[in-house]
Design a protein around this motif. Structure first.
Motif, mmCIF file in Angstrom:
data_model
loop_
_atom_site.group_PDB
_atom_site.id
_atom_site.type_symbol
_atom_site.label_atom_id
_atom_site.label_comp_id
_atom_site.label_asym_id
_atom_site.label_seq_id
_atom_site.Cartn_x
_atom_site.Cartn_y
_atom_site.Cartn_z
ATOM 1 N N UNK A 292 1.923 -3.188 0.372
ATOM 2 C CA UNK A 292 1.076 -4.355 0.643
ATOM 3 C C UNK A 292 1.937 -5.584 0.950
ATOM 4 N N UNK A 293 2.998 -5.761 0.205
ATOM 5 C CA UNK A 293 3.881 -6.912 0.401
ATOM 6 C C UNK A 293 4.545 -6.872 1.778
ATOM 7 N N UNK A 294 5.084 -5.716 2.152
ATOM 8 C CA UNK A 294 5.753 -5.594 3.452
ATOM 9 C C UNK A 294 4.752 -5.721 4.591
ATOM 10 N N UNK A 295 3.599 -5.055 4.443
ATOM 11 C CA UNK A 295 2.576 -5.103 5.495
ATOM 12 C C UNK A 295 2.077 -6.531 5.706
ATOM 13 N N UNK A 296 1.917 -7.256 4.611
ATOM 14 C CA UNK A 296 1.449 -8.641 4.713
ATOM 15 C C UNK A 296 2.472 -9.514 5.431
ATOM 16 N N UNK A 297 3.752 -9.272 5.184
ATOM 17 C CA UNK A 297 4.794 -10.071 5.830
ATOM 18 C C UNK A 297 4.829 -9.850 7.338
ATOM 19 N N UNK A 298 4.347 -8.655 7.777
ATOM 20 C CA UNK A 298 4.301 -8.361 9.214
ATOM 21 C C UNK A 298 2.897 -8.539 9.801
ATOM 22 N N UNK A 299 1.960 -8.989 8.979
ATOM 23 C CA UNK A 299 0.619 -9.269 9.469
ATOM 24 C C UNK A 299 -0.227 -8.060 9.767
ATOM 25 N N UNK A 300 0.059 -6.922 9.101
ATOM 26 C CA UNK A 300 -0.719 -5.699 9.367
ATOM 27 C C UNK A 300 -1.374 -5.168 8.099
ATOM 28 N N UNK A 301 -1.498 -5.990 7.052
ATOM 29 C CA UNK A 301 -2.050 -5.496 5.793
ATOM 30 C C UNK A 301 -3.481 -5.001 5.940
ATOM 31 N N UNK A 302 -4.243 -5.541 6.902
ATOM 32 C CA UNK A 302 -5.623 -5.102 7.103
ATOM 33 C C UNK A 302 -5.691 -3.740 7.798
ATOM 34 N N UNK A 303 -4.565 -3.253 8.285
ATOM 35 C CA UNK A 303 -4.526 -1.965 9.002
ATOM 36 C C UNK A 303 -3.880 -0.868 8.160
ATOM 37 N N UNK A 304 -3.729 -1.132 6.867
ATOM 38 C CA UNK A 304 -3.094 -0.174 5.959
ATOM 39 C C UNK A 304 -4.142 0.432 5.029
ATOM 40 N N UNK A 305 -4.114 1.754 4.873
ATOM 41 C CA UNK A 305 -4.933 2.451 3.883
ATOM 42 C C UNK A 305 -3.983 3.183 2.941
ATOM 43 N N UNK A 306 -4.105 2.912 1.645
ATOM 44 C CA UNK A 306 -3.228 3.533 0.657
ATOM 45 C C UNK A 306 -4.067 4.405 -0.266
ATOM 46 N N UNK A 307 -3.688 5.684 -0.366
ATOM 47 C CA UNK A 307 -4.422 6.640 -1.186
ATOM 48 C C UNK A 307 -3.509 7.235 -2.259
ATOM 49 N N UNK A 308 -3.979 7.214 -3.484
ATOM 50 C CA UNK A 308 -3.312 7.963 -4.544
ATOM 51 C C UNK A 308 -3.717 9.426 -4.434
ATOM 52 N N UNK A 309 -5.012 9.645 -4.219
ATOM 53 C CA UNK A 309 -5.560 10.979 -4.013
ATOM 54 C C UNK A 309 -6.057 11.109 -2.575
ATOM 55 N N UNK A 310 -6.300 12.337 -2.143
ATOM 56 C CA UNK A 310 -6.781 12.566 -0.790
ATOM 57 C C UNK A 310 -6.577 14.026 -0.419
ATOM 58 N N UNK A 311 -7.229 14.439 0.647
ATOM 59 C CA UNK A 311 -7.110 15.814 1.137
ATOM 60 C C UNK A 311 -6.087 15.826 2.266
#
Length: 402
Positions: A292-311
């Motif tokens: 989140x920190x890195x994505x925010x610094x590059x202005x792409x935090x709204x385009x990131x999906x982070x999953x702990x679980x998933x298929x």
């Protein structure tokens, strides 16, 4: 160009079947090497095993083991002496990156003794990787052999990877490592040694799994239902030998920083970047905050999906491409006909299979491998390097390698 030897059986398994005297070193935590011992003795092989810690000693119940309690710098001489005295013709070990095993590989090569290296399966669950001399980035199997047997030669073992079993075996192994420390005072373990550390680790891992499962599966469904254009990144964890030995990155964070920067500059604007934690890395807390920190610094935090679980198979199949350091998820990408970019060294990093350009170009120029090429690779890899077995099944389940 050296011609490949055509075979109709896993070459390492064929060597094991032809052996006379087998020496086992460290195996997976639990009874797997005892199950292997029983399989070998049923075929009239002489089997010996060296144990290095109280955990190894507890796991070894099928035969009386040989104890090595010396310093690491004494190990190579001890190993050579045992091999010569016992007339060993095959050595079997699990985990090629361990210090004891690296020395054993080198010494066995000088003695002309065959070494069979085992590791978690490239295809999961229900398989263990079994190769001669090395696995993953050290594998030479596909360069030396060509499959000439029935295409669907092996199928997954029915005793799937029981997560609870592996956790239980690990707990007992580390407890006995601690209790038996007086017998092996010089033992140098390749990971953290405290049972309390692992108890806390796995309790936190399970907490994170169940607290995120419903939320993340809902996020995944929304992602797929929206038909979003996304790239998938299966995260590896800091303790993975694949990261340490077969990549130029000093940490996962270094990889993530480079990846997100490239994505922010070169990926199509509607595209999203989807991360999923490695199941064995949950207990470390994950990389959500860092990403989140890195994505925010590059202005792409709204385009990131982070999953702990998933298929993971579903996410791979619906992605525009997979980016990995060298995760076995790369094999899944090839099976699913999805573009693949490898940022480290991997067994599937071969011309025509992975994107060979720079990461900055991958976002726009990547295409899937040709179907016939990826299908042949998967067939070769599966039949030449895998054996159907669960490494963490209980002691009463026999190995069935017909």
């Amino acid at each position: 160009m050296i011609s490949k030897q055509k075979v109709s059986e896993n070459p390492a398994l064929a060597v094991l079947k032809a052996s006379k005297t087998v020496l086992l070193l460290q195996g997976p935590v639990g009874p797997f090497f005892d199950r292997l011992t029983q399989w070998l003795t049923a075929k009239n092989k002489q089997v010996h095993r060296i144990v290095f810690s109280g955990g190894d000693l507890h796991d070894c119940q099928a035969i009386n083991p040989i104890k090595f309690a010396g310093q690491l710098d004494e190990w190579s001489t001890f190993f050579v002496t045992q091999c010569v005295q016992l007339k060993v013709d095959v050595v079997v070990l699990f985990g090629q990156s361990r210090s004891y095993h690296q020395q054993a590989l080198q010494a066995a090569n000088q003695l002309g003794i065959q070494v069979i290296v085992l590791e978690e399966g490239y295809f999961r669950p229900g398989f263990v990787t079994m190769e001669l001399d090395g696995v993953n980035g050290n594998s030479s199997t596909l360069d030396r052999f060509s499959w000439d047997g029935v295409p669907e030669h092996i199928t997954s073992a029915t005793d799937k990877h029981p997560f609870l079993n592996s956790t239980y075996f690990a707990a007992k192994h580390y407890a006995h490592m601690l209790l038996g420390h007086w017998q092996f005072p010089s033992y140098e373990h390749h990971r953290h040694r405290s049972p309390l550390h692992y108890f806390g680790y796995w309790m936190y891992s399970w907490f994170r799994k169940w607290s995120h499962l419903k939320i993340d599966m809902r996020k995944q469904k929304q992602l797929l239902d929206s038909r979003a254009y996304f790239y998938f990144v299966p995260l590896q964890f800091e303790g993975d030998a694949q990261l340490r030995l077969f990549s130029s990155y000093s940490s996962v964070e270094e990889f993530l920083s480079k990846l997100i920067r490239s994505f922010s500059i070169h990926a199509p604007k509607p595209a999203m970047l989807v991360f999923r934690e490695h199941p064995h890395g949950r207990g470390m807390g994950g990389y959500r905050s860092f990403i989140r920190q890195i994505a925010k610094s590059y202005g792409v935090d709204s385009r990131i999906v982070y999953l702990v679980e998933g298929d993971t198979p579903v996410l791979v199949k619906h992605s525009a491409g997979v980016i990995t350091i060298n995760s076995t998820v790369g094999v899944r990408a090839l099976k699913s006909q999805v573009p693949l970019k490898v940022m480290g060294a991997a067994i599937y990093q071969r011309p025509g299979l992975v994107f060979e350009g720079e990461l900055d170009e991958f976002w726009i120029k990547s295409i899937p491998a040709k179907t016939e090429l990826s299908e042949d690779f998967v067939l070769q890899l599966k039949n030449l390097t895998q054996v159907p077995v669960c490494g963490y099944a209980t002691r009463n389940i026999p190995i069935d390698w017909r």
